[in-house]
Design an enzyme around this catalytic site. Structure first.
Site, PDB file in Angstrom:
ATOM      1  N   SER A 106       0.835  -1.197   0.000  1.00 30.39           N
ATOM      2  CA  SER A 106       0.000   0.000   0.000  1.00 30.39           C
ATOM      3  C   SER A 106       0.881   1.262   0.000  1.00 30.39           C
ATOM      4  O   SER A 106       1.634   1.467  -0.945  1.00 30.39           O
ATOM      5  CB  SER A 106      -0.968  -0.049   1.188  1.00 30.39           C
ATOM      6  OG  SER A 106      -1.995   0.893   1.050  1.00 30.39           O
ATOM      7  N   ASP A 199     -10.144  -4.816  -4.216  1.00 25.83           N
ATOM      8  CA  ASP A 199      -9.532  -3.904  -3.253  1.00 25.83           C
ATOM      9  C   ASP A 199     -10.438  -2.691  -3.083  1.00 25.83           C
ATOM     10  O   ASP A 199     -10.634  -1.921  -4.023  1.00 25.83           O
ATOM     11  CB  ASP A 199      -8.159  -3.477  -3.777  1.00 25.83           C
ATOM     12  CG  ASP A 199      -7.364  -2.630  -2.789  1.00 25.83           C
ATOM     13  OD1 ASP A 199      -7.980  -2.009  -1.907  1.00 25.83           O
ATOM     14  OD2 ASP A 199      -6.131  -2.589  -2.930  1.00 25.83           O
ATOM     15  N   HIS A 229      -7.589  -5.765  -0.343  1.00 24.68           N
ATOM     16  CA  HIS A 229      -6.487  -4.812  -0.214  1.00 24.68           C
ATOM     17  C   HIS A 229      -5.266  -5.441   0.440  1.00 24.68           C
ATOM     18  O   HIS A 229      -4.132  -5.187   0.031  1.00 24.68           O
ATOM     19  CB  HIS A 229      -6.946  -3.596   0.604  1.00 24.68           C
ATOM     20  CG  HIS A 229      -5.882  -2.546   0.747  1.00 24.68           C
ATOM     21  ND1 HIS A 229      -5.308  -1.913  -0.343  1.00 24.68           N
ATOM     22  CD2 HIS A 229      -5.260  -2.026   1.839  1.00 24.68           C
ATOM     23  CE1 HIS A 229      -4.404  -1.043   0.081  1.00 24.68           C
ATOM     24  NE2 HIS A 229      -4.350  -1.102   1.402  1.00 24.68           N
TER      25      HIS A 229
END
Length: 250
Positions: A106, A199, A229
């Site tokens: 991320s 996600d 995610h």
């Protein structure tokens, strides 16, 4: 099966005295460096599973907590994208000899790109897991930005932990000075981008935008149709490990 370390982490003091927590195991080949996501730390499932694998294979690996996160000293709200980038650069420069393969989750994927730009001679490869470059732009509505400028911070509930998801104006401004997707990204090493198409936080199209902007000709994007995610299921971690392996001996 993953297991968190029972021994306390090691610490390295920044020039300002604040101590950064890390776990470093030495072995052969490039050092795998895991970069956690926003409000995450080095004890997450993917980081621990990858480190377990690295130890089992005699591979070098470093995982770490940015200042104000996990076991590191400092306050989370004092951190910015630039300061956390600099935390990683400090530990790479002082703890590791030779090339590194960056694995960023991320926000950590954004940091991986920034670190590769800062240390092009050290980074042998990058793996992004739901990488989120430029999320201060596409991840915030006009109302969010207005609130940041009037209140100095936003607090939101998050499904990923007990504490509210806090974004400070300083962090947002730091992100806005480090945007990458509006121009070519001058990175030439191999890059692998893993992204779940379910996600809810980072649109999978960001992976395609990132791939298109990278200067490197050795870029592969793997979309996991039912992936979320975190991409922390056993099957996702198996894909991650295979991907990292493919970059270690290029």
């Amino acid at each position: 099966m993953t297991h968190a370390d029972t021994a306390p982490p090691a610490y390295f003091a920044r020039p300002d005295g604040l101590r950064l927590a890390y776990r470093h195991s030495r072995g052969v080949g490039p050092t795998i460096v895991f970069l956690p996501g926003y409000m995450s730390d080095m004890e997450g499932g993917k980081a621990v599973a990858l480190h377990d694998w690295a130890r089992g294979q005699g591979r070098s690996m470093l995982r770490l907590d940015y200042a104000g996160n996990g076991a590191s000293e400092g306050r989370f709200v004092d951190g910015t994208l630039a300061s956390w980038r600099d935390d990683v650069l400090l530990l790479i420069d002082r703890l590791i000899e030779g090339p590194v393969v960056l694995v960023g989750s991320s926000m950590g994927g954004w940091l991986a790109l920034l670190i590769a730009l800062a240390r092009p001679d050290r980074v042998a490869g990058i793996v992004g897991i739901a990488a989120a470059p430029d999320f201060t732009t596409w991840g915030f509505t006009d109302a969010d930005k207005a609130l940041l400028h009037t209140e100095g911070r936003i607090e939101e509930p998050t499904p990923y932990g007990d504490q509210p998801y806090v974004t400070t104006l300083a962090f947002w401004q730091s992100g806005q000075t480090l945007l990458l997707l509006e121009d070519d990204i001058a990175i030439n090493c191999p890059v692998r981008l893993l992204h779940g198409q379910c996600d809810p936080d980072v649109p999978w199209e960001i992976a395609l935008r990132t791939a298109g902007r990278l200067r490197s000709s050795d870029v592969q994007t793997l979309l996991i149709k039912d992936g979320d995610h975190r991409l922390s299921r056993d099957s996702d971690i198996a894909v991650l490990i295979r991907t990292v392996v493919s970059l270690l001996d290029i």
